[in-house]
Design a protein around this motif. Structure first.
Motif, PDB file in Angstrom:
ATOM      1  N   ASP A  99       0.859  -1.188   0.000  1.00 54.03           N
ATOM      2  CA  ASP A  99       0.000   0.000   0.000  1.00 54.03           C
ATOM      3  C   ASP A  99       0.894   1.236   0.000  1.00 54.03           C
ATOM      4  OD1 ASP A  99      -1.829   2.002   0.355  1.00 54.03           O
ATOM      5  OD2 ASP A  99      -2.530   1.300   2.321  1.00 54.03           O
ATOM      6  N   VAL A 100       0.855   2.011  -1.084  1.00 56.72           N
ATOM      7  CA  VAL A 100       1.666   3.209  -1.173  1.00 56.72           C
ATOM      8  C   VAL A 100       0.844   4.488  -1.049  1.00 56.72           C
ATOM      9  CG1 VAL A 100       3.495   2.115  -2.534  1.00 56.72           C
ATOM     10  CG2 VAL A 100       1.556   3.150  -3.696  1.00 56.72           C
ATOM     11  N   THR A 101      -0.420   4.346  -0.675  1.00 59.10           N
ATOM     12  CA  THR A 101      -1.300   5.499  -0.496  1.00 59.10           C
ATOM     13  C   THR A 101      -0.974   6.176   0.833  1.00 59.10           C
ATOM     14  OG1 THR A 101      -3.043   4.301  -1.661  1.00 59.10           O
ATOM     15  CG2 THR A 101      -3.703   6.263  -0.394  1.00 59.10           C
ATOM     16  N   PRO A 102      -0.629   7.475   0.777  1.00 56.27           N
ATOM     17  CA  PRO A 102      -0.337   8.161   2.033  1.00 56.27           C
ATOM     18  C   PRO A 102      -1.593   8.301   2.876  1.00 56.27           C
ATOM     19  CG  PRO A 102      -0.287   9.717   0.210  1.00 56.27           C
ATOM     20  CD  PRO A 102      -0.499   8.348  -0.387  1.00 56.27           C
ATOM     21  N   PRO A 103      -1.452   8.394   4.175  1.00 61.70           N
ATOM     22  CA  PRO A 103      -2.634   8.579   5.029  1.00 61.70           C
ATOM     23  C   PRO A 103      -3.294   9.930   4.762  1.00 61.70           C
ATOM     24  CG  PRO A 103      -0.612   8.702   6.317  1.00 61.70           C
ATOM     25  CD  PRO A 103      -0.220   8.350   4.933  1.00 61.70           C
ATOM     26  N   SER A 104      -4.591   9.957   4.865  1.00 62.78           N
ATOM     27  CA  SER A 104      -5.298  11.236   4.663  1.00 62.78           C
ATOM     28  C   SER A 104      -5.473  11.917   6.015  1.00 62.78           C
ATOM     29  CB  SER A 104      -6.659  11.006   4.012  1.00 62.78           C
ATOM     30  OG  SER A 104      -7.436  10.143   4.794  1.00 62.78           O
TER      31      SER A 104
END
Length: 87
Positions: free
Chosen positions: A81-86
């Motif tokens: 998972d390379v999605t940064p935290p929101s």
């Protein structure tokens, strides 16, 4: 089992009195006894595909007596998972 790289694990084995181990399960078919010094570690390659992988180990002593099989599980998924935290 410890994942060391994509598709590879290290298995730590500790048993009293054994001289050999037979490892099988979803990792690969158990096909031969391996001489080991215990406690010890062994590097294994996971079978293809994602999901739960099963390891089955049976131990044998110098007299040829075998243990009951022991089972361990690990869940394999190489998707990172390379999605940064929101915020």
């Amino acid at each position: 089992m410890t994942l060391i790289s994509v598709g590879n694990v290290i298995v730590d084995l500790a048993v009293a009195g054994a001289t050999e181990v037979l490892i099988g399960g979803d990792l690969f078919a158990a096909d031969q006894w391996t001489t080991m010094t215990f406690p010890g570690s062994r590097s294994l390659v996971l079978s293809p595909g994602f999901g739960t992988k099963t390891l089955i180990a049976t131990f044998r002593d110098a007299a040829g007596n075998t243990s009951a099989s022991v089972t361990d599980f690990t869940h394999y998924n190489d998707v990172v998972d390379v999605t940064p935290p929101s915020l």
